[in-house]
Design an enzyme around this catalytic site. Structure first.
Site, PDB file in Angstrom:
ATOM      1  N   ASP A 210       0.743  -1.345   0.298  1.00 16.55           N
ATOM      2  CA  ASP A 210       0.237   0.180   0.220  1.00 16.55           C
ATOM      3  C   ASP A 210       1.161   1.286  -0.482  1.00 16.55           C
ATOM      4  O   ASP A 210       2.042   1.148  -0.414  1.00 16.55           O
ATOM      5  CB  ASP A 210      -0.494   0.031   0.972  1.00 16.55           C
ATOM      6  N   ASP A 212       1.551   4.399   1.929  1.00 16.84           N
ATOM      7  CA  ASP A 212       0.581   5.242   2.633  1.00 16.84           C
ATOM      8  C   ASP A 212      -0.286   5.867   3.098  1.00 16.84           C
ATOM      9  O   ASP A 212      -0.145   7.453   2.587  1.00 16.84           O
ATOM     10  CB  ASP A 212       1.744   4.664   4.567  1.00 16.84           C
TER      11      ASP A 212
END
Length: 270
Positions: A210, A212
């Protein structure tokens, strides 16, 4: 700490993989070995089998079924247990968040630096005496060289390790990015330092799951998306690790081991 507790001598391996979130098994036809340590139980039984012609140990960092959150892992027991069954080289794949535009979701990165922002973990085997670990370069140079030889693996970057189990605030993420740190994780420390204190060669392979919270707009990072992306990449990681294990450099004479030559360690090596 004294009081060595021996592992079962007939079960030996020279390479280990410590699996991260969603990476709970690796070896086929393995045998699970219970290992007691002076620091308590490791995250799980150590699975030992054969991979790419090598004797390999596997230990899920979070335990079977993710029993232990990042701040509750018995970090000291895990490297001790692996060394006690003969391991001298450790590969530690993990999930990370991305902090800079130089990384993207799905990237595999071999960081070369680490920043420890954890605060409530037992971070050393040293409990008395003067034993100061050289740690300017936290990852084994020989293992890093082999990992980055893979065509889809990026070389370098700093991984900041936060306490968890919560994710970062936007301001925290933006602060980390402003320092030039490219990856954020919850388990890389004190694992790397403890492996070095055990005189093990250790390197991590980071999967960016991902971007952040402070990097992208929106609701921020969530657990479900991280676990889902890691699950989609587990077989990719296993294939890469199998190739690497089959072509690892000889650990003899590596500085990960020789740093302690001539020092009177104040803790036991199994």
């Amino acid at each position: 700490m004294s009081g060595r507790v021996a592992a079962v001598s007939t079960h030996r391996a020279d390479v280990a993989v410590i699996g991260g979130s969603g990476f709970y098994s690796f070896l086929e036809d393995s045998e699970e070995v219970s290992v007691r340590t002076p620091y308590g139980d490791p995250s799980a039984q150590v699975a030992i089998g054969t991979c790419a012609g090598r004797r390999v140990a596997f230990l899920p960092r979070h335990g079977a079924g993710h029993a232990f959150p990042p701040h509750a892992i018995n970090y000291r027991a895990n490297p001790w247990a692996l060394r006690s069954v003969g391991v001298r080289q450790v590969l530690g794949p993990c999930a990370v968040g991305g902090l800079l535009p130089s990384v993207a979701t799905g990237d595999l990165v071999v960081p070369d630096q680490l920043v420890d922002r954890t605060w409530r973990r037992a971070g050393s085997y040293v409990e008395s005496g003067a034993v100061h670990l050289p740690f300017a370069d936290p990852y084994c140079p020989r293992l890093r060289t082999r990992l980055i030889a893979e065509v889809d693996v990026a070389d370098g970057g700093t991984m900041v390790v936060v306490e968890g189990p919560r994710f970062s605030t936007r301001e925290e993420s933006q602060h980390y990015a402003a320092q030039g740190w490219s990856l954020v994780n919850m388990t890389g420390a004190p694992e790397a330092a403890l492996a070095r204190e055990m005189r093990l060669c250790y390197a991590t392979l980071a999967l960016v799951t991902d971007m952040d919270a402070g990097v992208e707009e929106g609701e921020g990072v969530g657990q479900e998306e991280i676990f889902a992306l890691f699950a989609r990449n587990v077989e990719r990681l296993k294939d890469l690790l199998t190739r690497v294990i089959g072509d690892l450099p000889d650990p003899a004479g590596c500085t990960c081991d020789t740093w302690a030559g001539g020092l009177a360690l104040s803790y036991d090596l199994p």
